[in-house]
Enzyme design. Structure first.
Site: not given
Ligand code: BG6
Length: 493
Positions: A190, A386
């Protein structure tokens, strides 16, 4: 019945070292930023932002303490000592891939050493060998919120130019060591999250900066260093490991205009650009014009070394990976609107969606929308690394019935199938988040569970650490075994 997935589809699960390994001070490991984050039992756990601000005072207190009760990431689920048992369970579910991260602070405890810590390297050797025994492909994140604490305190983490050298030294070491064992790599987890939590993602401590302006400047500088480091890591991987596949990774926030007012549509477009700035840069190998214009307008001056842009241009990523938990709404005028918590971001509530116990809105169709958006923009293979439901699970007589999780995942995976079969999107694989229960990144809780495997440990680290199979374990096993054919048509979540 859903259409099957491609034959080589990589089914599996995802984790991160700092949230699961435990053994926070074993075998030469240094303290990392996650080791100083406290579980706070008496706060509103749906309010994420309160967890992000770590001060120098907090760090001093943490360094003096050996506590593992409240510093919950220090105990994790003790994967460090349970990895054989855990990998066996992943194999039983039929995993083709297992996403894990290497804790940088196990390899270079302070971040700036010249010689790596052999015990740390040996641990991951053993983990990769164990995965290989079952034919499970590792997908390795090089940096997942685990920068060495010393690197953060002494150098201001990624704000310092030296960060690039320290990180590439680490990448050289792990790529050399694991070149025969790891083919799939992700550079930064991220990468966009540095804007939202600069300490966890970039090692920046707010009170090291005298004013907001210099702090913001440091964040953008750190962002630039991460882009260059990511490009260099991609280069190192490609040079050392023939056939290596390297991906960038973003927090996919899919923005819907709250209304059809053109102003709201524009807001959604601008919000999306905040995120795309990160993947655009890593896929196209250069800063998008809209980001450069923003820097110009806001007076942000980046210190750029001579070769930085060349390095970025020549080392674009091979695939685009992302986390997807929920979508967001955008509005031009936010006055009086309901605010909603989400994965490290606060957004405007979507009246058409329900939410998890932690207030994250549930939107399976947003998965398909995200996949289309990313594929049309980049035309690179995508990897859903994810996705999952954080929920309170109850174990009654050793049994955990988590049908809510099965429903959530079923509906999201169906949308991946739709994107592949209807929209022509190329998806390499799917790794559900926290395939085994682990510590929450945002709230440092154990109670917020994502796994197919229940771990008997509570928020304070108490418990037997025994592993139990939830209902979702058997469900996911069947989904993998049938390559998705066993998925049910959409159900209500
Ligand atoms: C992602 C992170 O943001 O979301 C993970 O990459 C994190 O580290 C996951 O655990 C879920 O968030 P949380 O806060 O519920 O653990």
């Amino acid at each position: 019945m859903s259409k099957p997935f491609p034959d080589n589809f990589l089914w599996g699960g995802a984790t991160a070292a700092n949230q699961m390994e435990g053994a926070w001070d074993s075998d030469g490991k240094g303290l990392c930023v996650a080791d100083v984050c406290l579980f706070k039992p008496n706060v509103d756990q749906t309010n994420m932002s309160q967890h992000w601000n770590i001060t120098s005072e907090d760090i001093e207190a943490a360094k003096k303490s050996k506590d593992t009760t409240y510093y919950s990431k220090r105990h994790g689920i003790d994967f460090y000592h349970h990895y054989k048992e855990d990998i066996k369970l992943f194999a039983e579910m039929g995993f083709k891939v297992f996403r894990l991260s290497i804790a940088w602070s196990r390899i270079f405890p302070n971040g700036d050493e010249l010689v790596p810590n052999e015990a740390g390297l040996k641990f991951y050797d053993e983990v990769f060998d164990e995965l290989a025994r079952y034919g499970i492909e590792p997908l390795v994140t090089m940096s997942h919120y685990e920068q060495p604490l010393y690197f953060s305190e002494k150098y201001d983490g990624w704000a310092a130019r030296e960060s690039i050298d320290f990180f590439t030294r680490y990448v050289e070491v792990i790529c050399e060591r694991y070149k025969k064992k790891v083919k799939y790599w992700i550079t930064f987890n991220e990468i966009d999250s540095i804007i939202r939590h600069p300490f966890m993602s970039g090692g920046l401590i707010r009170d090291h900066f005298t004013d907001e302006e210099s702090y913001q400047q440091a964040i953008y500088q750190a962002m630039h260093h991460q882009f260059v480091a990511s490009a260099l890591a991609t280069k190192i991987c490609h040079e050392k490991i023939p056939g290596a596949q390297v991906g960038c990774m973003i927090t996919k926030q899919t923005y819907y205009p709250l209304t059809s007012k053109p102003e709201d549509v524009l807001s959604a477009q601008l919000d999306a650009r905040e995120l795309f700035a990160f993947s655009d840069t890593q896929v196209f190998g250069e800063y998008p014009a809209y980001l450069l214009k923003r820097y110009e307008n806001e007076g942000i001056q980046l210190a750029v070394a001579e070769d930085d842009f060349k390095i970025m241009k020549e080392n674009a990523v091979d695939f685009v990976s992302f986390s997807y938990y929920s979508s967001s709404c955008s509005a031009f005028d936010k006055t009086g609107l309901d605010i909603n918590e989400g994965n490290t971001a606060t957004t405007i509530k979507n009246p058409y969606l329900s939410a998890t116990d932690w207030g994250w809105q549930i939107d399976p169709l947003g998965m398909r929308i995200s996949l289309i958006e990313l594929y049309d923009r980049y035309r690179k293979p995508l990897f859903v690394v994810e996705n999952g439901l954080g929920a309170k699970d109850e174990m009654i007589d050793g049994i955990i019935k988590d049908d809510y999780r099965i429903n959530y995942m079923n509906d999201h995976i169906v949308q991946i199938s739709e994107a592949i079969n209807q929209d022509g999107v190329e998806v390499l694989g799917y790794t559900s988040w926290g395939c085994i229960d682990l510590i929450s990144n945002s709230t440092n809780q154990m109670e917020k569970r994502y796994g197919f495997i229940y771990v008997d440990v509570d928020d304070f680290g108490r418990g037997s650490y025994k592993r139990y199979k939830k209902s979702s374990f058997y469900w996911y096993k069947e989904i993998i075994a049938t390559n998705g054919i066993a998925l049910k048509p959409l159900v209500e979540v």
